[in-house]
Write a protein that holds these residues in place. Structure first.
Motif, PDB file in Angstrom:
ATOM      1  N   LYS A   1      -1.262  -9.449   3.301  1.00 35.45           N
ATOM      2  CA  LYS A   1      -0.537  -8.921   4.460  1.00 35.45           C
ATOM      3  C   LYS A   1      -1.412  -7.920   5.188  1.00 35.45           C
ATOM      4  O   LYS A   1      -2.093  -7.109   4.552  1.00 35.45           O
ATOM      5  CB  LYS A   1       0.777  -8.259   4.015  1.00 35.45           C
ATOM      6  CG  LYS A   1       1.583  -7.661   5.150  1.00 35.45           C
ATOM      7  CD  LYS A   1       3.018  -7.371   4.765  1.00 35.45           C
ATOM      8  CE  LYS A   1       3.282  -6.062   4.081  1.00 35.45           C
ATOM      9  NZ  LYS A   1       2.814  -4.862   4.807  1.00 35.45           N
TER      10      LYS A   1
ATOM     11  N   ASP B   1       0.834  -1.205   0.000  1.00 29.45           N
ATOM     12  CA  ASP B   1       0.000   0.000   0.000  1.00 29.45           C
ATOM     13  C   ASP B   1       0.873   1.260   0.000  1.00 29.45           C
ATOM     14  O   ASP B   1       0.356   2.371  -0.115  1.00 29.45           O
ATOM     15  CB  ASP B   1      -1.021  -0.012   1.150  1.00 29.45           C
ATOM     16  CG  ASP B   1      -0.378  -0.076   2.520  1.00 29.45           C
ATOM     17  OD1 ASP B   1       0.851  -0.271   2.611  1.00 29.45           O
ATOM     18  OD2 ASP B   1      -1.123   0.052   3.522  1.00 29.45           O
ATOM     19  N   SER B   2       2.199   1.084   0.067  1.00 30.48           N
ATOM     20  CA  SER B   2       3.133   2.200  -0.174  1.00 30.48           C
ATOM     21  C   SER B   2       2.900   2.806  -1.552  1.00 30.48           C
ATOM     22  O   SER B   2       3.341   3.931  -1.812  1.00 30.48           O
ATOM     23  CB  SER B   2       4.582   1.722  -0.051  1.00 30.48           C
ATOM     24  OG  SER B   2       4.822   0.587  -0.869  1.00 30.48           O
TER      25      SER B   2
ATOM     26  N   HIS C   1       2.483  -8.035  10.017  1.00 31.76           N
ATOM     27  CA  HIS C   1       3.338  -6.838   9.885  1.00 31.76           C
ATOM     28  C   HIS C   1       3.344  -6.143  11.246  1.00 31.76           C
ATOM     29  O   HIS C   1       2.279  -5.710  11.711  1.00 31.76           O
ATOM     30  CB  HIS C   1       2.763  -5.945   8.774  1.00 31.76           C
ATOM     31  CG  HIS C   1       3.546  -4.691   8.485  1.00 31.76           C
ATOM     32  ND1 HIS C   1       3.466  -4.040   7.264  1.00 31.76           N
ATOM     33  CD2 HIS C   1       4.399  -3.947   9.234  1.00 31.76           C
ATOM     34  CE1 HIS C   1       4.243  -2.961   7.269  1.00 31.76           C
ATOM     35  NE2 HIS C   1       4.814  -2.871   8.479  1.00 31.76           N
TER      36      HIS C   1
ATOM     37  N   GLU D   1      -1.582  -5.295   8.921  1.00 30.45           N
ATOM     38  CA  GLU D   1      -0.808  -4.655   9.982  1.00 30.45           C
ATOM     39  C   GLU D   1      -1.460  -4.901  11.342  1.00 30.45           C
ATOM     40  O   GLU D   1      -2.667  -4.753  11.497  1.00 30.45           O
ATOM     41  CB  GLU D   1      -0.706  -3.142   9.735  1.00 30.45           C
ATOM     42  CG  GLU D   1       0.031  -2.798   8.442  1.00 30.45           C
ATOM     43  CD  GLU D   1       0.197  -1.297   8.203  1.00 30.45           C
ATOM     44  OE1 GLU D   1      -0.129  -0.489   9.112  1.00 30.45           O
ATOM     45  OE2 GLU D   1       0.649  -0.932   7.101  1.00 30.45           O
TER      46      GLU D   1
ATOM     47  N   ASP E   1      -0.790  -6.128   0.182  1.00 27.85           N
ATOM     48  CA  ASP E   1      -1.274  -5.464   1.403  1.00 27.85           C
ATOM     49  C   ASP E   1      -2.787  -5.337   1.394  1.00 27.85           C
ATOM     50  O   ASP E   1      -3.384  -4.893   0.402  1.00 27.85           O
ATOM     51  CB  ASP E   1      -0.697  -4.047   1.494  1.00 27.85           C
ATOM     52  CG  ASP E   1       0.599  -3.966   2.272  1.00 27.85           C
ATOM     53  OD1 ASP E   1       0.893  -4.896   3.058  1.00 27.85           O
ATOM     54  OD2 ASP E   1       1.319  -2.967   2.095  1.00 27.85           O
TER      55      ASP E   1
HETATM   56 MG   LIG Z   1       2.331  -1.580   3.475  1.00 26.70          MG
END
Ligand SMILES: [Mg+2]
Ligand SMILES: Nc1nc(=O)c2c([nH]1)NC[C@@H]1CN(c3ccc(C(=O)N[C@@H](CCC(=O)O)C(=O)O)cc3)CN21
Ligand SMILES: CC(C)C(=O)C(=O)O
Length: 267
Positions: free
Chosen positions: A116, A49-50, A140, A118, A88
């Motif tokens: 993934k 998601d960066s 994460h 968080e 993500d």
């Molecule tokens: Mg990310």
């Protein structure tokens, strides 16, 4: 044993940790880069998601939608042949098990092999629900960019003993919930080493020192094309080589040989 022609599987990642072979990971958001990474021997390609920051130009990852992630997953999936494609789950797309399954299913249908998310303890039930649907999960921990407003910045995590123990406990909970991989972002190298030794599942570090099971960077940072200041834990691999595939190959070789990251890229 995984070889260059055969597609890697998620069980292969556990075998790489057991055999002390570093897992090489990078982000990619499109088919052309995904193919370059795959052909250079990158083991895991992450549609991070960066992309909200480096592709969309947003100040954080929070505006990224599930539809954005589905689109970039479709693009990257067409480039990948051997590597594992992890994706993500974006902000607020996994607020509980039911929503997480719906969101992850869209990503899997788009070509993701693994999702993934968080967070630690508070995600345990969600991780169990995904794994119950046979969706592989990467955790994460450490610096969690989706919590930037709550935390107050992109800060190194786990610096005091109490915070370090909390992250270690979160790591154990995620493994017990069925996660098959764990990203550790911006934690002291000593803590990342301790977590990696305590877990059976592999860890992938970013700003987490040299003793994780593998390493990841944001592609644009390691090519020196991220606007503004590059994070301290990154290195420009395009410097001194003549093209992008050579830069990716240099990264793959340096991670595999334990030459990157060093203490200079650690906290
Ligand atoms: Mg990310
Ligand atoms: N281009 C890019 N690279 C990344 O690594 C990245 C993203 N975007 N977006 C999502 C998150 C945000 N990340 C970041 C962003 C900034 C720092 C940073 O400035 N860190 C300081 C250390 C701060 C401290 O000492 O506590 C540094 O000097 O590197 C760290 C991680 C990592 N991720
Ligand atoms: C930096 C990696 C771990 C990530 O989450 C991303 O690229 O979004």
């Amino acid at each position: 044993m995984p070889d260059a022609l055969k597609a890697l599987t998620i069980p292969d990642l556990a075998e790489m940790k057991a055999n002390d072979k570093k897992i090489v990971a990078l982000t990619a958001y499109d088919a052309s880069f995904a193919r370059i990474l795959d052909e250079a021997g990158v083991d895991l390609v992450l549609v991070g998601d960066s992309l909200g920051m480096v592709v969309q130009g947003q100040p954080t990852t929070l505006p990224v939608t599930l539809s954005d992630m589905v689109y970039h997953t479709r693009c990257a999936a067409r480039g990948v042949r051997r590597a594992i494609l992890a994706v993500d789950m974006p902000f607020a797309s996994y607020s509980g098990p039911a929503q997480a399954i719906d969101s992850a299913a869209r990503l899997i249908r788009a070509g993701a092999h693994m999702v993934k998310l968080e967070g630690g303890q508070k995600r345990a039930e969600t991780v169990r629900a995904l794994v119950e649907q046979s969706i592989p999960v990467c955790g994460h921990l450490g610096l969690l960019p989706q919590s930037v407003h709550q935390v107050g910045g992109y800060l190194v995590q786990g610096k005091d003993e109490k915070a370090a123990q909390a992250i270690l406990q979160d790591a154990i909970v995620l493994q017990e919930a069925g996660a098959s991989l764990l990203v550790l972002e911006c934690v002291p190298a000593t803590l990342a080493a301790e977590i990696t030794a305590a877990l059976d599942i592999p860890t992938i570090g970013i700003g987490a020192g040299p003793d994780c099971s593998g390493q990841i960077l944001v592609l644009y940072d390691m090519l020196g094309i991220t606007p503004g200041k590059r994070p301290r834990f990154s290195r420009n691999f395009l410097q001194g080589v003549e093209d992008i595939p050579s830069a990716i190959r240099a990264y793959v070789e340096d991670v595999r040989a334990g030459r990157f990251p060093t203490s200079e890229h650690s906290f």
